[in-house]
Write a protein that holds these residues in place. Structure first.
Motif, PDB file in Angstrom:
ATOM      1  N   LEU A 334       0.824  -1.209   0.000  1.00  0.00           N
ATOM      2  CA  LEU A 334       0.000   0.000   0.000  1.00  0.00           C
ATOM      3  C   LEU A 334       0.857   1.257   0.000  1.00  0.00           C
ATOM      4  CD1 LEU A 334      -2.707  -1.098   2.605  1.00  0.00           C
ATOM      5  CD2 LEU A 334      -3.085  -0.699   0.161  1.00  0.00           C
ATOM      6  N   LEU A 335       1.945   1.218   0.753  1.00  0.00           N
ATOM      7  CA  LEU A 335       2.815   2.391   0.847  1.00  0.00           C
ATOM      8  C   LEU A 335       3.454   2.733  -0.491  1.00  0.00           C
ATOM      9  CD1 LEU A 335       4.075   4.413   2.935  1.00  0.00           C
ATOM     10  CD2 LEU A 335       5.981   2.816   3.124  1.00  0.00           C
ATOM     11  N   LEU A 336       3.731   1.721  -1.313  1.00  0.00           N
ATOM     12  CA  LEU A 336       4.410   1.927  -2.596  1.00  0.00           C
ATOM     13  C   LEU A 336       3.464   1.763  -3.781  1.00  0.00           C
ATOM     14  CD1 LEU A 336       7.668  -0.112  -1.825  1.00  0.00           C
ATOM     15  CD2 LEU A 336       7.365   2.358  -1.675  1.00  0.00           C
ATOM     16  N   SER A 337       2.176   1.847  -3.548  1.00  0.00           N
ATOM     17  CA  SER A 337       1.199   1.536  -4.596  1.00  0.00           C
ATOM     18  C   SER A 337       0.992   2.668  -5.590  1.00  0.00           C
ATOM     19  CB  SER A 337      -0.152   1.177  -3.959  1.00  0.00           C
ATOM     20  OG  SER A 337      -0.681   2.297  -3.242  1.00  0.00           O
ATOM     21  N   GLN A 338       1.423   3.872  -5.265  1.00  0.00           N
ATOM     22  CA  GLN A 338       1.182   5.018  -6.151  1.00  0.00           C
ATOM     23  C   GLN A 338       2.208   5.078  -7.279  1.00  0.00           C
ATOM     24  OE1 GLN A 338       4.330   5.474  -3.999  1.00  0.00           O
ATOM     25  NE2 GLN A 338       2.550   5.759  -2.690  1.00  0.00           N
ATOM     26  N   GLY A 339       1.896   5.886  -8.289  1.00  0.00           N
ATOM     27  CA  GLY A 339       2.896   6.215  -9.293  1.00  0.00           C
ATOM     28  C   GLY A 339       3.882   7.219  -8.714  1.00  0.00           C
ATOM     29  N   GLY A 340       5.004   7.439  -9.395  1.00  0.00           N
ATOM     30  CA  GLY A 340       6.042   8.298  -8.840  1.00  0.00           C
ATOM     31  C   GLY A 340       6.355   9.503  -9.697  1.00  0.00           C
ATOM     32  N   GLU A 341       7.124  10.416  -9.083  1.00  0.00           N
ATOM     33  CA  GLU A 341       7.459  11.660  -9.778  1.00  0.00           C
ATOM     34  C   GLU A 341       8.324  11.426 -11.018  1.00  0.00           C
ATOM     35  OE1 GLU A 341       9.940  10.661  -6.290  1.00  0.00           O
ATOM     36  OE2 GLU A 341       7.856  11.311  -6.436  1.00  0.00           O
ATOM     37  N   PHE A 342       9.110  10.340 -11.032  1.00  0.00           N
ATOM     38  CA  PHE A 342       9.929  10.080 -12.207  1.00  0.00           C
ATOM     39  C   PHE A 342       9.093   9.596 -13.385  1.00  0.00           C
ATOM     40  CE2 PHE A 342      13.235   9.633  -8.867  1.00  0.00           C
ATOM     41  CZ  PHE A 342      14.060  10.650  -9.313  1.00  0.00           C
ATOM     42  N   GLY A 343       7.831   9.243 -13.116  1.00  0.00           N
ATOM     43  CA  GLY A 343       6.930   8.904 -14.210  1.00  0.00           C
ATOM     44  C   GLY A 343       6.735  10.062 -15.164  1.00  0.00           C
ATOM     45  N   PHE A 344       6.662  11.291 -14.620  1.00  0.00           N
ATOM     46  CA  PHE A 344       6.494  12.463 -15.489  1.00  0.00           C
ATOM     47  C   PHE A 344       7.691  12.604 -16.433  1.00  0.00           C
ATOM     48  CE2 PHE A 344       4.152  13.477 -11.557  1.00  0.00           C
ATOM     49  CZ  PHE A 344       2.888  13.692 -12.094  1.00  0.00           C
ATOM     50  N   VAL A 345       8.891  12.339 -15.892  1.00  0.00           N
ATOM     51  CA  VAL A 345      10.105  12.439 -16.706  1.00  0.00           C
ATOM     52  C   VAL A 345      10.082  11.406 -17.825  1.00  0.00           C
ATOM     53  CG1 VAL A 345      12.629  12.276 -16.676  1.00  0.00           C
ATOM     54  CG2 VAL A 345      11.416  13.310 -14.740  1.00  0.00           C
TER      55      VAL A 345
END
Length: 592
Positions: A334-345
């Motif tokens: 659950l803690l790591l379930s989101q997308g990340g800021e490097f996805g935008f890059v």
């Protein structure tokens, strides 16, 4: 004034104002600061109120917050500790990126009907999580240094390491002829190894002597400059090679983790990290394409849900395969379930490679942002099912404290602090030693003692040194460097720690009236009594009389000091001076 000047002021005020209001509100609701910044950015940005624009330009500046965050995390991980985590980094981390990337790419290909190349270019970035969101959550919960926190960080670190191969994969799939002349993947890998080796050597032979020189000058402002220079220079080297800037800052932090200047650097860099990381999430909120969500709400929400469910299931399964208890494995997922800021890059890379259209990049950017916004809710709503267990990832009971923080912090490692610190260490306590004299630090190091550089009267430095987890705060400083107000501030910041203080003389004790301390020790009091005992013994005074004299002296001195502190008058109760009391008693005993 420059045209950019008014924009900075007129846009900065609403950005900070809305950020302040929403973070306070969301903190009050128990939802965390990250969600507050995201919502504030969406409200103040061009999609709603339109008070602030150009989110992309602000995001470029705000990404420094991620760089500073990784530098601070590196400062907490010595090379030996990082080596101990190698199995989690290259085992758990590798499996997470590969398995989540394959699963999500399959979902994008099957559900969204993208081409296989586009599905890979979108699915692999979605396998990454938000370092900028997860690490502050672990830090605020006090779990970054637990076995659970270390495993979460190991995955995040490998994700950052994987940026280079992911960029290489996107470049290999590129349909843009301009990318054909780009460097091959093996060359990027070689650049990475050479850059890390260069940073390691720089940290050992350049940075440590630089900080030693600044420490001798005792210029705090120069520490701030040097700390920021270290972060920016290491990030710039990586950027020039087309590598991860955050990875460069992390390596620089690791190289300084064992240096005496670690806590001072943490205290100086932390405020910049906090501000820039807040600005990063504000910019991400501003970039949230509400129009794309409004046009295809079912797709955005559905893909965000699928992303969260898929990553949670895969990461929890990997965690249990690594012998984590199921509650901890679920919490990790659950803690790591989101997308990340490097996805935008990486979405931008995929767009430039002509693998996806700009509309798709905007749509999946909205999915990442939405998934980031759900993390605080998921952690809050599942708290009951994730009840913490007192076992580590192998199921064995933890012994002692579940953190690496000190049980005692000794501020001042001169002739007084050395005795205090060594006796506590000899008793088996975990002790952090702090001093401002680089020469003292080096001499102590030659005897095997680890002393950190810094002004231990600063709350920020004490916090970085682990005062929030300490049982004892022992100020063994020369002179009158602390007053009652300063000690009240220390007690307010760290209410669970018992404070003890070395005082220069009676005047110092009188000035500290009302200070929240367990004990004040006058620096020469006990040694003077010991010398007086030896002197009486040398001239043949009976041992019983010596004991009686010491007891009487201690009692009269304590009574007199109590009256002096109460009245604030150093001359109060002068009739209670021991020699006067004894002289009066001898006079009364003489025959008339």
């Amino acid at each position: 004034m420059d045209a950019h000047g008014p924009n900075l002021i007129t846009e900065g005020a609403p950005l900070l104002g809305f950020g302040l209001v929403f973070v306070l509100l969301f903190r009050k609701l128990g939802l965390g600061a990250t969600l507050g910044f995201l919502v504030a950015g969406a409200v103040v940005g061009p999609q709603v109120l339109g008070l602030v624009g150009e989110a992309e330009s602000k995001l470029v500046i705000a990404e420094l917050g991620i760089v500073l965050l990784l530098f601070l995390v590196g400062l907490e991980l010595s090379p030996s500790r990082l080596w101990r985590m190698k199995q989690d980094i290259f085992g758990l981390g590798l499996l997470q990126v590969v398995l989540c990337g394959i699963a999500i790419a399959g979902l994008v290909w099957g559900v969204a009907q993208f081409s296989p190349a586009a599905a890979v270019a979108l699915g692999l970035p979605l396998a990454l999580s938000s370092t900028a969101q997860v690490l502050p959550m672990l830090q605020s919960a006090g779990r970054l240094r637990t076995p659970f926190g270390e495993r979460a960080f190991a995955i995040l670190l490998f994700q950052d390491l994987s940026i280079v191969p992911l960029i290489t994969i996107v470049a290999a799939l590129s349909r843009n002829p301009a990318d054909a002349g780009g460097p091959p993947g093996w060359l990027l890998g070689l650049y990475t190894v050479l850059a890390i080796a260069g940073l390691v050597l720089s940290g050992r032979f350049l940075l440590r002597p630089l900080f030693r020189l600044i420490g001798n000058l005792n210029e705090r402002e120069m520490f701030v400059f040097a700390g920021l220079f270290t972060v920016l220079a290491s990030a710039a080297i990586m950027q020039a090679l087309g590598l991860s800037t955050a990875l460069g800052a992390f390596v620089a932090g690791v190289m300084l983790a064992d240096s005496p200047y670690r806590h001072e650097l943490e205290a100086d860099v932390e405020p910049f990290r906090t501000i820039l990381l807040g600005l990063f999430f504000l910019a991400v909120g501003m970039m949230l394409d509400l129009g794309a969500i409004a046009d295809r709400p079912a797709f955005v929400i559905g893909m965000a849900v699928l992303l969260i469910v898929t990553k949670t299931a895969v990461i929890a399964g990997i965690g249990m395969a690594f012998r984590m208890e199921w509650r901890q494995a679920l919490a990790l997922g659950l803690l790591l379930s989101q997308g990340g800021e490097f996805g935008f890059v990486l979405f931008t890379q995929a767009q430039n490679a002509l693998l996806i259209a700009p509309e798709a990049a905007s749509l999946f950017g909205a999915i990442v942002t939405l998934s980031m916004a759900t993390t605080p809710f998921l952690m809050m709503f599942t708290r009951r099912f994730r009840a913490d267990v007192t076992a580590d990832a192998t199921g064995e009971a933890l012994e002692g404290p579940r953190h690496d923080g000190a049980s005692a912090i000794v501020v001042g490692y001169g002739r007084f602090g050395q005795t205090v610190g060594q006796m506590l260490i000899g008793q088996g306590l975990a002790v952090t030693l702090i001093d401002t004299d680089p020469e003292t630090i080096e001499v102590a190091g030659s005897f095997g003692m680890k002393v950190y550089y810094g002004n231990g009267t600063r709350l920020e430095l004490l916090r970085q040194a682990g005062a929030a987890d300490a049982d004892l705060l022992l100020f063994c400083l020369d002179g009158d460097q602390l007053d009652a107000d300063a000690l009240h501030a220390v007690k307010h910041a760290f209410p669970h720690a018992a404070i003890m203080l070395r005082a220069y003389d009676r005047r110092s004790v009188v000035k500290l009236k009302g200070a929240p301390v367990e004990r004040i020790t006058r620096e020469v009091y006990e040694s003077a009594i010991a010398m007086a005992r030896d002197a009486m013994r040398c001239v043949g005074v009976d041992e019983t009389e010596i004991e009686r004299t010491e007891d009487e002296y201690r009692k009269m001195d304590a009574d007199r000091l109590g009256i002096q502190v109460e009245t604030g008058d150093l001359y109060a109760a002068s009739e209670k001076l021991f020699w006067r009391q004894r002289q009066r008693a001898r006079t009364e005993e003489q025959p008339t």
